[in-house]
Each structure stands twice: as C-alpha cells, then as structure tokens.
Design a protein around this motif. Structure first.
Motif, PDB file in Angstrom:
ATOM      1  N   MET A 269       0.838  -1.247   0.122  1.00  0.00           N
ATOM      2  CA  MET A 269      -0.079  -0.042  -0.038  1.00  0.00           C
ATOM      3  C   MET A 269       0.752   1.207   0.064  1.00  0.00           C
ATOM      4  N   LYS A 270       0.591   2.216  -0.902  1.00  0.00           N
ATOM      5  CA  LYS A 270       1.296   3.426  -0.855  1.00  0.00           C
ATOM      6  C   LYS A 270       0.343   4.721  -1.323  1.00  0.00           C
ATOM      7  N   LYS A 271       0.729   5.782  -0.860  1.00  0.00           N
ATOM      8  CA  LYS A 271       0.056   7.056  -1.193  1.00  0.00           C
ATOM      9  C   LYS A 271       0.820   7.779  -2.111  1.00  0.00           C
ATOM     10  N   VAL A 272       0.029   8.042  -3.267  1.00  0.00           N
ATOM     11  CA  VAL A 272       1.002   8.923  -4.455  1.00  0.00           C
ATOM     12  C   VAL A 272      -0.183   9.939  -4.936  1.00  0.00           C
ATOM     13  N   GLU A 273       0.617  10.721  -5.963  1.00  0.00           N
ATOM     14  CA  GLU A 273       0.072  11.798  -6.857  1.00  0.00           C
ATOM     15  C   GLU A 273      -0.087  11.378  -8.239  1.00  0.00           C
ATOM     16  N   VAL A 274      -1.304  11.541  -8.639  1.00  0.00           N
ATOM     17  CA  VAL A 274      -1.476  11.240 -10.031  1.00  0.00           C
ATOM     18  C   VAL A 274      -0.785  12.190 -11.085  1.00  0.00           C
ATOM     19  N   VAL A 275      -0.253  11.721 -12.002  1.00  0.00           N
ATOM     20  CA  VAL A 275       0.378  12.353 -13.056  1.00  0.00           C
ATOM     21  C   VAL A 275       0.061  11.914 -14.201  1.00  0.00           C
ATOM     22  N   TYR A 276       0.361  13.022 -15.426  1.00  0.00           N
ATOM     23  CA  TYR A 276      -0.019  12.305 -16.839  1.00  0.00           C
ATOM     24  C   TYR A 276       0.906  12.595 -17.768  1.00  0.00           C
ATOM     25  N   PRO A 277       2.096  12.122 -17.468  1.00  0.00           N
ATOM     26  CA  PRO A 277       3.327  12.316 -18.514  1.00  0.00           C
ATOM     27  C   PRO A 277       2.765  12.142 -19.951  1.00  0.00           C
TER      28      PRO A 277
END
Length: 297
Positions: A269-277
């Motif tokens: 389990m990991k908290k991340v930020e969504v990006v759109y490269p």
C-alpha cells in the motif's frame, strides 16, 4: 466417396460470448476441411480447438489455438493425408475475448485512472477466497484498487476499445468488502489483453461500446461510498491463456502505474499523486494519433 462428420461443443461461461462467435466448416474438392469463425464483435477472440477425432486428416497444430478477427475468417485448414480415402472430424472448442498471440513492443505503463493531481492510495486487492478464512492464503494476483477522498471522474488508464459496459447496478447495501454486481467498463488493448475498470457510479457513463479511448479520456464517475474502504476504483488486466488441453481461462497480470513518485505495481500500500506524462499518454498511439494529440495541446 468422401465422408465428413463434425461435432461442435462450446465450452464457455457466458451466453453473450457464445453468441458473438460461431464456428462452421467448408469441405473442399481436394478432401481438405477448412474451419471458419464468425465473430460478431469488434475485437478478436481466442479459440482453443480440441480435435477429439480426425480421420485421414493432418492435425491442426500442436497448440490448437487460433484467433477469430471481427467478421468471418478462416482459422484453420486440415489437409487430407491419403487420396481416395474418407475423411471425418469431431472437435470441440472454447472461446474467450482477447488475443492470445498479440504482444506489446514494450511493457505497458498505465495512468492511474483519476484526474491529474489527485492524491490516492494504491493497494493490491486480495483474492475473494481469503475473506472466507481458508486454511491457506490465496496469493493469486487479482488487480489493484485506488482509494481517494472525494467523488471524482474515472479516466481511461490506457488506449483501448470499449468492449463491454455495465452501469445499471444500484446497491443499497452498506459496509461492503466486495460486490459481484458492481458497475464496470471493459477496454480491449492492442496487446490482446482486456482491462476492466470497476466500482463506477450507475448512469454516469461517458463512452459507448465500440468507442476508442485514449489515456485520460473520461469514462464515468466514481463510486464506492457503500464499501468499507470508501471511495475507490479497481482495475484488473487479463488475457486468455490455455488451461489444460481443452479449455481457456483468463490470467491476471500485475500492472505498472506511473505517479509523481515514479513507476510501481504497488506490491505494498502506498499513497501517491496522479500525473499524466505525455510519453505515457502517447505510448500506444499511432503517428497520426500523436500528431493530432500534439496539435490539440
């Protein structure tokens, strides 16, 4: 005199799939038999043909696996071994949506299917058998869940064709861990696999069956308020594989997702930020599609 008999048995779990693909035979003057598949869908299906009996005919091949493209196509030819002798054939077949043989040039990387900038927690799902308190834990990969705090749009994680939709399920239950009747959208990819995006708000559909979508296109709206884990979206990628000598099954494959924190298949389990490269969005696009994308940005 040429004798030809044939026996067909469809081995699959979905009446809808059986209706999409049918098999028939043509008998040639030279004694050979041609097998044809008629695929009424927009995407390929894998067929596993089990030759239970073939008299005076060369075998179909070691694997028995063929692919039915949309429309009617020849999937195999069985040649007569000895001139002047009768031929006969008995076979059964099983069918699954997807293309066993198709492959990606590079291992695909998925976008997290939430708006760019969203903070989300990724966690691998556990097999439903583990909720029944078995003696041994089932560690088979069954997909990934992304949790978030507020209702949001759900977007396409990869380029694909919308192949199946269910968006009419309203669930009044609460404190759910799992719901077999949840809403979903299914995408077919050029590598022959399918991605199912689940836990969607009923009636919020933004696409239709047969539509091609690109990474970041809006599919629907989120749901999950009735689950113990709260708002979330679940994904699983699957592809047909051979299961024994006469059946097919889907194999679920771990997916790698890109985020601000890097690429990961979320083993923990990991908290991340969504990006759109851009390089991920355009990775599976044709040259024409890339040109149109760049012109619009």
């Amino acid at each position: 005199m040429r004798l030809i008999t044939f026996f067909l048995v469809v081995l699959y779990y979905s009446q809808a799939t059986v209706a999409q693909v049918t098999m028939d035979t043509e008998y040639k003057d030279d004694g050979s038999i041609e097998l044809y598949a008629t695929n009424a869908d927009r995407v390929p299906y894998t067929i596993l043909i089990d030759m239970t009996e073939h008299t005076n005919l060369l075998p179909i091949g070691s694997s028995g696996l063929v692919v039915a493209r949309p429309g009617r196509s020849k999937v195999s030819t069985l040649k007569r071994r000895t001139e002047g002798q009768a031929t006969s054939i008995r076979y059964s077949y099983s069918i699954l949506k997807g293309d066993f043989y198709a492959k990606s040039k590079d291992e695909p990387v998925y976008l997290i299917p939430l708006p760019e900038g969203t903070l989300t927690t990724g966690v691998r799902m556990t097999h439903i058998q583990n909720r029944l308190q078995p003696e041994e834990e089932n560690t088979e990969y069954v997909g990934i869940s992304f949790r978030f705090d507020l209702p949001t749009e759900v977007l396409a994680p990869r380029k694909g064709v919308v192949t199946e939709i269910r968006m009419d399920q309203y669930d009044e239950k609460q404190n759910l861990d799992y719901d077999r009747s949840e809403n979903y959208i299914e995408l077919f990819h050029e590598d022959g696999s399918l991605t199912k995006i689940m836990v969607l708000k009923p009636g919020s559909l933004k696409v239709e069956v047969g539509q091609e979508v690109f990474p970041g296109d809006v599919l629907a709206e989120s749901a999950g308020e009735e689950y113990n884990s709260g708002l979330h979206v679940r994904l699983v990628n699957m592809k047909p594989i051979k299961d024994g000598t006469s059946k097919l099954k889907y194999q679920n494959k771990p997916m790698s997702f890109i985020s601000r924190e890097g690429k990961s298949d979320f083993p923990e389990m990991k908290k991340v930020e969504v990006v759109y490269p851009e390089e991920i969005i355009t990775a599976e696009m044709s040259k024409k599609e890339k040109k149109a994308f760049k012109a619009g940005n």
